[in-house]
Design a protein around this motif. Structure first.
Motif, PDB file in Angstrom:
ATOM      1  N   PHE A   1       0.839  -1.196   0.000  1.00 20.13           N
ATOM      2  CA  PHE A   1       0.000   0.000   0.000  1.00 20.13           C
ATOM      3  C   PHE A   1       0.876   1.248   0.000  1.00 20.13           C
ATOM      4  CE2 PHE A   1      -2.306   3.316   2.395  1.00 20.13           C
ATOM      5  CZ  PHE A   1      -3.406   3.459   1.570  1.00 20.13           C
ATOM      6  N   LYS A   2       1.909   1.213   0.826  1.00 18.75           N
ATOM      7  CA  LYS A   2       2.833   2.349   0.891  1.00 18.75           C
ATOM      8  C   LYS A   2       3.487   2.563  -0.482  1.00 18.75           C
ATOM      9  CE  LYS A   2       7.048   2.590   2.509  1.00 18.75           C
ATOM     10  NZ  LYS A   2       8.097   1.899   3.244  1.00 18.75           N
ATOM     11  N   ASN A   3       3.924   1.460  -1.125  1.00 21.33           N
ATOM     12  CA  ASN A   3       4.544   1.586  -2.447  1.00 21.33           C
ATOM     13  C   ASN A   3       3.581   2.215  -3.450  1.00 21.33           C
ATOM     14  OD1 ASN A   3       6.898   0.430  -1.579  1.00 21.33           O
ATOM     15  ND2 ASN A   3       6.326  -1.640  -2.231  1.00 21.33           N
ATOM     16  N   SER A   4       2.343   1.689  -3.486  1.00 26.82           N
ATOM     17  CA  SER A   4       1.352   2.231  -4.419  1.00 26.82           C
ATOM     18  C   SER A   4       1.125   3.710  -4.162  1.00 26.82           C
ATOM     19  CB  SER A   4       0.011   1.503  -4.259  1.00 26.82           C
ATOM     20  OG  SER A   4       0.004   0.328  -5.026  1.00 26.82           O
ATOM     21  N   LEU A   5       1.047   4.056  -2.870  1.00 29.95           N
ATOM     22  CA  LEU A   5       0.768   5.442  -2.498  1.00 29.95           C
ATOM     23  C   LEU A   5       1.914   6.360  -2.925  1.00 29.95           C
ATOM     24  CD1 LEU A   5      -1.687   6.586  -1.011  1.00 29.95           C
ATOM     25  CD2 LEU A   5      -0.318   6.638   1.065  1.00 29.95           C
ATOM     26  N   ILE A   6       3.152   5.932  -2.634  1.00 26.88           N
ATOM     27  CA  ILE A   6       4.304   6.770  -2.994  1.00 26.88           C
ATOM     28  C   ILE A   6       4.349   6.971  -4.513  1.00 26.88           C
ATOM     29  CG2 ILE A   6       6.837   6.846  -3.110  1.00 26.88           C
ATOM     30  CD1 ILE A   6       6.904   5.423  -0.444  1.00 26.88           C
ATOM     31  N   ILE A   7       4.177   5.865  -5.254  1.00 27.49           N
ATOM     32  CA  ILE A   7       4.269   5.962  -6.710  1.00 27.49           C
ATOM     33  C   ILE A   7       3.183   6.879  -7.256  1.00 27.49           C
ATOM     34  CG2 ILE A   7       4.023   4.646  -8.857  1.00 27.49           C
ATOM     35  CD1 ILE A   7       5.360   2.302  -7.319  1.00 27.49           C
ATOM     36  N   THR A   8       1.950   6.699  -6.768  1.00 30.99           N
ATOM     37  CA  THR A   8       0.850   7.504  -7.292  1.00 30.99           C
ATOM     38  C   THR A   8       1.024   8.976  -6.947  1.00 30.99           C
ATOM     39  OG1 THR A   8      -0.561   5.583  -6.951  1.00 30.99           O
ATOM     40  CG2 THR A   8      -1.661   7.644  -7.451  1.00 30.99           C
ATOM     41  N   ILE A   9       1.370   9.261  -5.684  1.00 27.40           N
ATOM     42  CA  ILE A   9       1.497  10.665  -5.279  1.00 27.40           C
ATOM     43  C   ILE A   9       2.676  11.322  -5.996  1.00 27.40           C
ATOM     44  CG2 ILE A   9       2.029  12.202  -3.349  1.00 27.40           C
ATOM     45  CD1 ILE A   9       0.389  10.371  -1.562  1.00 27.40           C
ATOM     46  N   ALA A  10       3.822  10.642  -6.004  1.00 20.80           N
ATOM     47  CA  ALA A  10       5.006  11.248  -6.625  1.00 20.80           C
ATOM     48  C   ALA A  10       4.763  11.482  -8.120  1.00 20.80           C
ATOM     49  CB  ALA A  10       6.224  10.349  -6.424  1.00 20.80           C
ATOM     50  N   SER A  11       4.144  10.499  -8.792  1.00 22.72           N
ATOM     51  CA  SER A  11       3.900  10.679 -10.224  1.00 22.72           C
ATOM     52  C   SER A  11       2.960  11.840 -10.472  1.00 22.72           C
ATOM     53  CB  SER A  11       3.301   9.413 -10.836  1.00 22.72           C
ATOM     54  OG  SER A  11       4.090   8.303 -10.538  1.00 22.72           O
ATOM     55  N   ASN A  12       1.928  11.962  -9.636  1.00 25.87           N
ATOM     56  CA  ASN A  12       1.004  13.078  -9.788  1.00 25.87           C
ATOM     57  C   ASN A  12       1.696  14.410  -9.605  1.00 25.87           C
ATOM     58  OD1 ASN A  12      -1.837  12.673 -10.401  1.00 25.87           O
ATOM     59  ND2 ASN A  12      -1.768  11.201  -8.734  1.00 25.87           N
ATOM     60  N   ILE A  13       2.563  14.481  -8.597  1.00 29.50           N
ATOM     61  CA  ILE A  13       3.255  15.749  -8.344  1.00 29.50           C
ATOM     62  C   ILE A  13       4.110  16.142  -9.544  1.00 29.50           C
ATOM     63  CG2 ILE A  13       5.012  16.896  -6.921  1.00 29.50           C
ATOM     64  CD1 ILE A  13       3.924  15.323  -4.526  1.00 29.50           C
ATOM     65  N   VAL A  14       4.926  15.207 -10.039  1.00 26.87           N
ATOM     66  CA  VAL A  14       5.794  15.591 -11.162  1.00 26.87           C
ATOM     67  C   VAL A  14       4.969  15.879 -12.417  1.00 26.87           C
ATOM     68  CG1 VAL A  14       7.922  14.520 -10.346  1.00 26.87           C
ATOM     69  CG2 VAL A  14       6.350  13.183 -11.737  1.00 26.87           C
ATOM     70  N   LEU A  15       3.891  15.114 -12.614  1.00 25.95           N
ATOM     71  CA  LEU A  15       3.063  15.362 -13.803  1.00 25.95           C
ATOM     72  C   LEU A  15       2.437  16.754 -13.745  1.00 25.95           C
ATOM     73  CD1 LEU A  15       1.375  11.914 -14.419  1.00 25.95           C
ATOM     74  CD2 LEU A  15       2.439  13.317 -16.168  1.00 25.95           C
ATOM     75  N   VAL A  16       1.882  17.106 -12.576  1.00 26.02           N
ATOM     76  CA  VAL A  16       1.221  18.410 -12.465  1.00 26.02           C
ATOM     77  C   VAL A  16       2.237  19.532 -12.626  1.00 26.02           C
ATOM     78  CG1 VAL A  16       0.111  19.955 -10.806  1.00 26.02           C
ATOM     79  CG2 VAL A  16      -0.793  17.660 -11.163  1.00 26.02           C
ATOM     80  N   ILE A  17       3.368  19.429 -11.926  1.00 24.36           N
ATOM     81  CA  ILE A  17       4.353  20.525 -11.984  1.00 24.36           C
ATOM     82  C   ILE A  17       4.907  20.698 -13.405  1.00 24.36           C
ATOM     83  CG2 ILE A  17       6.672  21.253 -11.257  1.00 24.36           C
ATOM     84  CD1 ILE A  17       6.102  20.091  -8.531  1.00 24.36           C
TER      85      ILE A  17
END
Lengths: 275, 322
Positions: free
Chosen positions: A70-86
């Motif tokens: 769950f932690k892995n999924s969360l980190i990947i999803t959040i980090a990808s969203n941050i870089v995509l948005v920025i």
């Protein structure tokens, strides 16, 4: 589309509820059987459980190493969203505001590449990533999500930014604000509605994605929820009591996300698809 | 650019007044401005363009090259073999041809059914039902879950659930071994994709139905049109643009089906339900024949691209006409 609730409407209502129940049947089977003993699943698949057994969940939770995945999924999803948005909002902004041929070419390349199916890229990508040593790394995967999500994200931002009037930015520049400052302080806050749409669409995609992480993350400690579910199912084939509990555990985070964000999700999907 | 050049003249003239600069200095100022703009452009666009080039563009183009080689990923040498891979695919590789036909059949079936059911569901929840919001949620919910987990859920339904329903009701349809037979296993994948996709398509059709002006429907009703006539002659033409969108979405996603295929049947029984995406995956990462895998991937790309371009052209044409 009758204006009053008549007996005809109530017949439609009953019909609609029946169809709804058909849609729910798979959930019923998975949920009710996940609370049964293995023997009861085999003999009594359709009935409600006689005794509720939560051991399946405890077992599956441990064997999946759920907190970790769950932690892995969360980190990947959040980090990808941050870089995509920025990075995509910045790029889309510059591409809209720089009225040059090069902007058009770059934008069209991003949009055109959206039709390339993943299968047409994966073989050289995985081989090169292996040679570069960015396999087996969450950050390597996030970098790839930035690339694969960039087409749609830039496309949606681009369409939205075109509708923002220039006057605001001009005023800020005259007041001495840098281009960088103008973007982050003035433009980016205005992008909030489309950012919400983008984050929702990208989150659902990345959270559920299986093929790319299965090729990139080979180390069991890096597995995401879909990956862990896949290997769990392979390992415990026909051990339905454990397998079903694992499926329910895998679905729960999505359902929580959905019920807290329902309005945004439906709006996001509608506007994301129509554009 | 307009604002920038205006700004430039403002700044430029200010500087001229202050220092009464020579022409050469103002040229160097313009040059510096140009460099600054290029720098800003790189700063804003560069990072994502770099990722995109490395992860999407370069592998895509090298992939096209590898489609004409005998690359196997193990030996260092990669030999150019011309069209041999394609000849092999179209003459000898029966599995690939079968996968291609199966994927086409699957795409056609699931486009029609997903859109028909999605539209039907949208019509249902567009009525003034007391439970419409709840129903909308119910129909949409399966769409949240990824294809992989959906496939596993239905594996249980087909193996244990159907058997149990068959036992209780005696309906022969449920007594079949659904995943053990090529034909029913195919329909199994179709059912999973309907369960997943219909709610999504419904959301788009609901949005389109809400845009149909109520006055038109009222007027037609006053003129004596019945429900079906209203649907056929008013609602349907007005939601036509949404139909194009939905056809496009379902075509692309059906042709690329992978997750549900992998988790529900894994191509079985005996590779009879192996769709194209899974076939490419197996060729590359199980058989380690990258060259042939790339040739398949190239054909796959050409088909997907052709469908997409066709769809976009048709929908653009429609927009112009209306």
């Amino acid at each position: 589309m009758g204006s009053r609730y008549t007996w005809k409407t109530s017949i439609v209502e009953i019909l609609a509820i029946l169809v709804g129940l058909v849609f729910l049947v798979p959930f019923y089977y998975v949920l009710s059987n996940s609370l049964k003993s293995f023997a009861e699943i085999l003999t009594n698949t359709s009935a409600l459980p006689k005794v509720l057994i939560f051991d399946n969940y405890v077992n599956a939770f441990e064997k999946l190493d759920f907190l970790l995945v769950f932690k892995n999924s969360l980190i990947i999803t959040i980090a990808s969203n941050i870089v995509l948005v920025i990075f995509c909002s910045m790029a889309a902004y510059m591409l809209v505001r720089t009225k040059k041929k090069i902007s058009n070419i770059i934008f069209m390349t991003f949009v055109a590449a959206m039709i390339i199916p993943f299968q047409s890229i994966m073989i050289p990508l995985i081989k090169t990533a292996g040679n570069l040593g960015i396999l087996n790394s969450i950050w390597g995967l996030v970098f790839m999500y930035l690339a694969f999500g960039s087409g749609m994200t830039i496309f949606l931002y681009h369409g939205f930014i075109k509708g923002i009037p220039l006057e605001l930015e001009e005023a800020a520049i005259i007041d001495g604000c840098s281009r960088f400052g103008v973007f982050w302080r003035i433009v980016f806050p205005l992008l909030k509605p489309i950012t919400v749409t983008i984050v929702i669409l990208n989150s659902l995609w990345i959270w559920n994605d299986f093929l790319l992480p299965s090729l990139v993350l080979q180390d069991p400690e890096l597995r995401t929820i879909p990956l862990a579910t896949f290997f769990f199912f392979g390992q415990y084939t026909k051990q339905w009591d454990l397998a079903l509990a694992a499926l329910v555990i895998g679905i729960i985070p999505l359902l929580i996300f959905f019920f807290t964000m329902q309005k945004h999700i439906i709006q996001g999907i509608t506007s994301g698809s129509i554009k | 650019m307009n604002n920038e050049s205006k700004l430039e003249t403002v700044k430029g003239s200010a500087i001229k007044k202050q220092k009464s600069t020579k022409v050469s200095e103002s040229v160097s100022f313009l040059n510096r401005k140009k460099w600054k703009d290029a720098g800003l452009f790189t700063l804003f666009v560069g990072p994502v363009l770099l990722a995109f080039t490395l992860v999407v563009l370069i592998p895509f183009f090298t992939g096209i090259y590898y489609a004409f080689t005998d690359w196997n990923g193990i030996t260092g040498t990669v030999k150019w073999v011309g069209l041999d891979n394609f000849k092999y695919l179209f003459s000898e590789d029966k599995q690939f041809q079968q996968s291609f036909m199966l994927t086409t059949k699957y795409t056609v079936v699931s486009i029609i059914l997903t859109n028909a059911i999605g539209f039907g569901l949208a019509l249902l929840v567009a009525q003034r039902l007391k439970t419409r919001n709840l129903l909308r949620t119910v129909f949409f919910m399966p769409n949240l879950i990824g294809g992989l987990i959906l496939g596993f859920i239905w594996q249980f339904i087909f193996v244990k659930g159907f058997a149990s329903i068959g036992e209780l009701t005696g309906i022969p349809l449920f007594e079949l071994a659904w995943l053990g037979d090529a034909n029913t296993a195919f329909w199994g994948i179709v059912i999973v994709s309907l369960w997943q996709g219909a709610g999504y398509i419904m959301i788009i059709y609901i949005a389109a139905l809400q845009n149909v002006p109520q006055e038109l429907i009222e007027a037609a009703r006053i003129d004596g049109a019945n429900r079906f006539q209203i649907l056929r002659h008013i609602t349907m033409p007005l939601v036509a643009p949404a139909v194009t969108i939905c056809l496009f979405l379902t075509t692309a996603s059906s042709f690329k089906v992978f997750d549900a295929n992998l988790s529900l049947t894994n191509g079985g029984p005996f590779k009879s339900t192996e769709m194209l995406a899974l076939n490419i995956y197996t060729e590359a990462f199980v058989n380690n024949r990258y060259g042939i895998g790339e040739a398949k991937a190239l054909i796959f790309f050409i088909v997907v691209a052709a469908i997409t371009v066709l769809q976009v052209t048709i929908s653009k044409k429609r927009e112009v006409e209306s």
